[in-house]
Design a protein around this motif. Structure first.
Motif, PDB file in Angstrom:
ATOM      1  N   ILE A   1       0.858  -1.177   0.000  1.00 47.81           N
ATOM      2  CA  ILE A   1       0.000   0.000   0.000  1.00 47.81           C
ATOM      3  C   ILE A   1       0.897   1.231   0.000  1.00 47.81           C
ATOM      4  O   ILE A   1       1.791   1.376   0.827  1.00 47.81           O
ATOM      5  CB  ILE A   1      -0.919   0.030   1.236  1.00 47.81           C
ATOM      6  N   ILE A   2       0.647   2.116  -0.936  1.00 47.44           N
ATOM      7  CA  ILE A   2       1.510   3.287  -1.119  1.00 47.44           C
ATOM      8  C   ILE A   2       0.708   4.543  -0.822  1.00 47.44           C
ATOM      9  O   ILE A   2      -0.346   4.769  -1.421  1.00 47.44           O
ATOM     10  CB  ILE A   2       2.054   3.341  -2.551  1.00 47.44           C
ATOM     11  N   LEU A   3       1.156   5.325   0.114  1.00 50.06           N
ATOM     12  CA  LEU A   3       0.475   6.565   0.454  1.00 50.06           C
ATOM     13  C   LEU A   3       1.068   7.710  -0.347  1.00 50.06           C
ATOM     14  O   LEU A   3       2.276   7.813  -0.516  1.00 50.06           O
ATOM     15  CB  LEU A   3       0.606   6.842   1.956  1.00 50.06           C
ATOM     16  N   VAL A   4       0.207   8.574  -0.855  1.00 48.43           N
ATOM     17  CA  VAL A   4       0.641   9.638  -1.759  1.00 48.43           C
ATOM     18  C   VAL A   4       0.320  10.992  -1.161  1.00 48.43           C
ATOM     19  O   VAL A   4      -0.750  11.214  -0.616  1.00 48.43           O
ATOM     20  CB  VAL A   4      -0.071   9.505  -3.124  1.00 48.43           C
ATOM     21  N   LYS A   5       1.264  11.900  -1.282  1.00 43.85           N
ATOM     22  CA  LYS A   5       1.035  13.297  -0.946  1.00 43.85           C
ATOM     23  C   LYS A   5       1.316  14.135  -2.175  1.00 43.85           C
ATOM     24  O   LYS A   5       2.217  13.828  -2.949  1.00 43.85           O
ATOM     25  CB  LYS A   5       1.948  13.764   0.197  1.00 43.85           C
ATOM     26  N   ALA A   6       0.558  15.209  -2.346  1.00 40.43           N
ATOM     27  CA  ALA A   6       0.807  16.087  -3.475  1.00 40.43           C
ATOM     28  C   ALA A   6       2.201  16.680  -3.359  1.00 40.43           C
ATOM     29  O   ALA A   6       2.665  17.014  -2.276  1.00 40.43           O
ATOM     30  CB  ALA A   6      -0.238  17.213  -3.517  1.00 40.43           C
ATOM     31  N   ALA A   7       2.878  16.785  -4.496  1.00 43.30           N
ATOM     32  CA  ALA A   7       4.220  17.338  -4.503  1.00 43.30           C
ATOM     33  C   ALA A   7       4.174  18.841  -4.252  1.00 43.30           C
ATOM     34  O   ALA A   7       3.208  19.511  -4.600  1.00 43.30           O
ATOM     35  CB  ALA A   7       4.896  17.061  -5.848  1.00 43.30           C
ATOM     36  N   ALA A   8       5.227  19.361  -3.606  1.00 44.91           N
ATOM     37  CA  ALA A   8       5.324  20.807  -3.426  1.00 44.91           C
ATOM     38  C   ALA A   8       5.537  21.431  -4.795  1.00 44.91           C
ATOM     39  O   ALA A   8       6.504  21.124  -5.486  1.00 44.91           O
ATOM     40  CB  ALA A   8       6.487  21.138  -2.503  1.00 44.91           C
ATOM     41  N   SER A   9       4.621  22.267  -5.232  1.00 46.59           N
ATOM     42  CA  SER A   9       4.676  22.796  -6.591  1.00 46.59           C
ATOM     43  C   SER A   9       4.119  24.198  -6.639  1.00 46.59           C
ATOM     44  O   SER A   9       3.173  24.543  -5.934  1.00 46.59           O
ATOM     45  CB  SER A   9       3.870  21.883  -7.533  1.00 46.59           C
ATOM     46  N   SER A  10       4.724  25.017  -7.515  1.00 48.74           N
ATOM     47  CA  SER A  10       4.220  26.373  -7.725  1.00 48.74           C
ATOM     48  C   SER A  10       3.089  26.376  -8.748  1.00 48.74           C
ATOM     49  O   SER A  10       2.448  27.402  -8.963  1.00 48.74           O
ATOM     50  CB  SER A  10       5.354  27.281  -8.218  1.00 48.74           C
TER      51      SER A  10
ATOM     52  N   GLY B   1       0.376  -5.151 -14.768  1.00 50.09           N
ATOM     53  CA  GLY B   1       0.423  -5.887 -13.505  1.00 50.09           C
ATOM     54  C   GLY B   1       1.105  -5.110 -12.403  1.00 50.09           C
ATOM     55  O   GLY B   1       1.963  -5.635 -11.694  1.00 50.09           O
ATOM     56  N   LEU B   2       0.713  -3.870 -12.219  1.00 52.79           N
ATOM     57  CA  LEU B   2       1.419  -3.002 -11.280  1.00 52.79           C
ATOM     58  C   LEU B   2       0.800  -3.029  -9.887  1.00 52.79           C
ATOM     59  O   LEU B   2      -0.210  -3.670  -9.642  1.00 52.79           O
ATOM     60  CB  LEU B   2       1.446  -1.585 -11.850  1.00 52.79           C
ATOM     61  N   HIS B   3       1.441  -2.272  -8.998  1.00 54.32           N
ATOM     62  CA  HIS B   3       1.070  -2.303  -7.586  1.00 54.32           C
ATOM     63  C   HIS B   3      -0.235  -1.559  -7.305  1.00 54.32           C
ATOM     64  O   HIS B   3      -0.491  -0.491  -7.842  1.00 54.32           O
ATOM     65  CB  HIS B   3       2.183  -1.664  -6.743  1.00 54.32           C
ATOM     66  N   LEU B   4      -1.024  -2.145  -6.437  1.00 50.39           N
ATOM     67  CA  LEU B   4      -2.215  -1.471  -5.953  1.00 50.39           C
ATOM     68  C   LEU B   4      -1.801  -0.525  -4.832  1.00 50.39           C
ATOM     69  O   LEU B   4      -1.095  -0.907  -3.912  1.00 50.39           O
ATOM     70  CB  LEU B   4      -3.216  -2.499  -5.419  1.00 50.39           C
ATOM     71  N   GLY B   5      -2.246   0.719  -4.925  1.00 52.93           N
ATOM     72  CA  GLY B   5      -1.888   1.705  -3.914  1.00 52.93           C
ATOM     73  C   GLY B   5      -3.123   2.342  -3.331  1.00 52.93           C
ATOM     74  O   GLY B   5      -4.227   2.192  -3.839  1.00 52.93           O
TER      75      GLY B   5
ATOM     76  N   GLY C   1       6.560  13.147 -14.365  1.00 51.84           N
ATOM     77  CA  GLY C   1       7.988  13.375 -14.158  1.00 51.84           C
ATOM     78  C   GLY C   1       8.252  14.488 -13.164  1.00 51.84           C
ATOM     79  O   GLY C   1       9.343  14.558 -12.572  1.00 51.84           O
ATOM     80  N   LYS C   2       7.252  15.340 -12.947  1.00 47.81           N
ATOM     81  CA  LYS C   2       7.413  16.479 -12.027  1.00 47.81           C
ATOM     82  C   LYS C   2       6.360  16.528 -10.922  1.00 47.81           C
ATOM     83  O   LYS C   2       6.614  17.073  -9.846  1.00 47.81           O
ATOM     84  CB  LYS C   2       7.329  17.788 -12.823  1.00 47.81           C
ATOM     85  N   LEU C   3       5.176  15.982 -11.188  1.00 46.23           N
ATOM     86  CA  LEU C   3       4.057  16.100 -10.262  1.00 46.23           C
ATOM     87  C   LEU C   3       3.382  14.746 -10.058  1.00 46.23           C
ATOM     88  O   LEU C   3       3.541  13.834 -10.869  1.00 46.23           O
ATOM     89  CB  LEU C   3       3.018  17.098 -10.805  1.00 46.23           C
ATOM     90  N   ASN C   4       2.617  14.628  -8.978  1.00 46.98           N
ATOM     91  CA  ASN C   4       1.825  13.426  -8.746  1.00 46.98           C
ATOM     92  C   ASN C   4       0.541  13.496  -9.569  1.00 46.98           C
ATOM     93  O   ASN C   4      -0.199  14.486  -9.505  1.00 46.98           O
ATOM     94  CB  ASN C   4       1.476  13.291  -7.266  1.00 46.98           C
ATOM     95  N   VAL C   5       0.273  12.429 -10.335  1.00 46.45           N
ATOM     96  CA  VAL C   5      -0.829  12.440 -11.298  1.00 46.45           C
ATOM     97  C   VAL C   5      -1.737  11.231 -11.086  1.00 46.45           C
ATOM     98  O   VAL C   5      -1.256  10.111 -10.859  1.00 46.45           O
ATOM     99  CB  VAL C   5      -0.294  12.411 -12.748  1.00 46.45           C
ATOM    100  N   LEU C   6      -3.048  11.452 -11.195  1.00 43.14           N
ATOM    101  CA  LEU C   6      -4.005  10.354 -11.208  1.00 43.14           C
ATOM    102  C   LEU C   6      -4.767  10.387 -12.526  1.00 43.14           C
ATOM    103  O   LEU C   6      -5.342  11.412 -12.899  1.00 43.14           O
ATOM    104  CB  LEU C   6      -5.001  10.471 -10.056  1.00 43.14           C
TER     105      LEU C   6
ATOM    106  N   LEU D   1       1.456   3.093 -11.617  1.00 46.50           N
ATOM    107  CA  LEU D   1       2.225   2.760 -12.803  1.00 46.50           C
ATOM    108  C   LEU D   1       3.686   3.116 -12.634  1.00 46.50           C
ATOM    109  O   LEU D   1       4.563   2.341 -12.997  1.00 46.50           O
ATOM    110  CB  LEU D   1       1.660   3.477 -14.040  1.00 46.50           C
ATOM    111  N   THR D   2       3.950   4.313 -12.125  1.00 41.38           N
ATOM    112  CA  THR D   2       5.312   4.748 -11.801  1.00 41.38           C
ATOM    113  C   THR D   2       5.254   5.417 -10.437  1.00 41.38           C
ATOM    114  O   THR D   2       4.205   5.436  -9.799  1.00 41.38           O
ATOM    115  CB  THR D   2       5.865   5.731 -12.853  1.00 41.38           C
ATOM    116  N   ASP D   3       6.363   5.971  -9.993  1.00 42.82           N
ATOM    117  CA  ASP D   3       6.401   6.582  -8.662  1.00 42.82           C
ATOM    118  C   ASP D   3       5.308   7.625  -8.464  1.00 42.82           C
ATOM    119  O   ASP D   3       4.735   7.740  -7.379  1.00 42.82           O
ATOM    120  CB  ASP D   3       7.776   7.216  -8.414  1.00 42.82           C
TER     121      ASP D   3
END
Length: 251
Positions: free
Chosen positions: A6-15, A69-73, A45-50, A83-85
């Motif tokens: 299980i992968i927890l996600v936080k929004a990236a610090a972004s302007s 066949g990727l990880h469920l988060g 590549g720069k931001l967290n995307v759904l 799919l990626t980080d």
């Protein structure tokens, strides 16, 4: 086989302000799922995307993700496939769409909606939660009137037209020229041309992305730069405007 992490996600610090992007098409088979996947991958590549797939029973996007066949988060209370980080996929059940978008906005810098073929009533209901819209057409430009009329009826802050030459069809130059001339009437910010890339089919069948140097990816990067200026710090490839200029002998 053990349980997926299980992968927890936080929004990236972004302007950059959060983007909720709706990809709209009038018909199937014109590369909407391919665009959605590559757009999300490029932004990630720069931001967290759904990426949220709203096609009934899932479309090419869902199959592409399952093939990998990727990880469920889990992102807060939203379950997604990683799919990626920084790139996640979510397929909501009927009746869960609004709640999924709300939860996504709590956890992601960018949300991309791969919408089914345009039905004005349904599109208006979904896109009220978005601030950016993409009109996707192929080079036949079929359905342009329907899509432009829909975009004129919405309150989206930013609107873009993308013409995908994914099948290497000869461009209808007269109609394309007329399209560009109509942009100001429909409050379209910019048009992006996605060139044909022979590797697209093979890449999608492999469950992979096209190379960064492909003409198609250059077009996708141009779209990202138009939506999120300065995110990639890359040189834009052909916009629809420069494509038209070259077709008709402009500078």
């Amino acid at each position: 086989m053990g349980e997926k992490p299980i992968i927890l996600v936080k929004a990236a610090a972004s302007s950059h302000p959060q983007k909720c992007i709706a990809i709209i098409r009038a018909k199937g088979g014109i590369g909407a799922s391919t665009l959605a996947v590559h757009l999300a991958n490029t932004i990630s590549g720069k931001l967290n995307v759904l990426l949220i797939d709203l096609n009934p029973n899932g479309g090419d996007t869902k199959q592409y993700v399952l093939d990998k066949g990727l990880h469920l988060g889990q992102t807060g209370s939203l379950v997604a496939i990683r799919l990626t980080d920084n790139f996640y996929f979510h397929y909501p059940q009927p009746g869960e769409v609004k709640d999924s978008i709300k939860k996504a906005k709590e956890n992601f810098d960018a949300i991309i909606l791969d919408l089914p073929n345009a039905e004005l009533k349904n599109l208006q209901e979904i896109t009220q939660y978005c601030n950016t819209g993409i009109i996707l057409l192929d080079t036949t430009l079929q359905g342009i009137g329907k899509l432009l009329s829909w975009h004129q009826m919405t309150a989206l802050r930013s609107k873009f037209v993308v013409v995908n030459n994914g099948r290497q069809i000869e461009t209808n130059e007269k109609i394309l020229q007329e399209l560009v001339q109509q942009f100001s009437d429909y409050d379209i910010e910019e048009g992006i041309y996605l060139p044909f890339s022979p590797e697209l089919t093979d890449a999608f069948n492999r469950g992979d992305f096209v190379s960064r140097r492909s003409h198609y990816q250059e077009g996708v990067s141009s779209l990202v730069e138009a939506i999120l200026p300065g995110l990639l710090n890359s040189k834009k490839s052909d916009t629809l405007f420069t494509k038209i200029s070259r077709l008709f002998g402009g500078d």
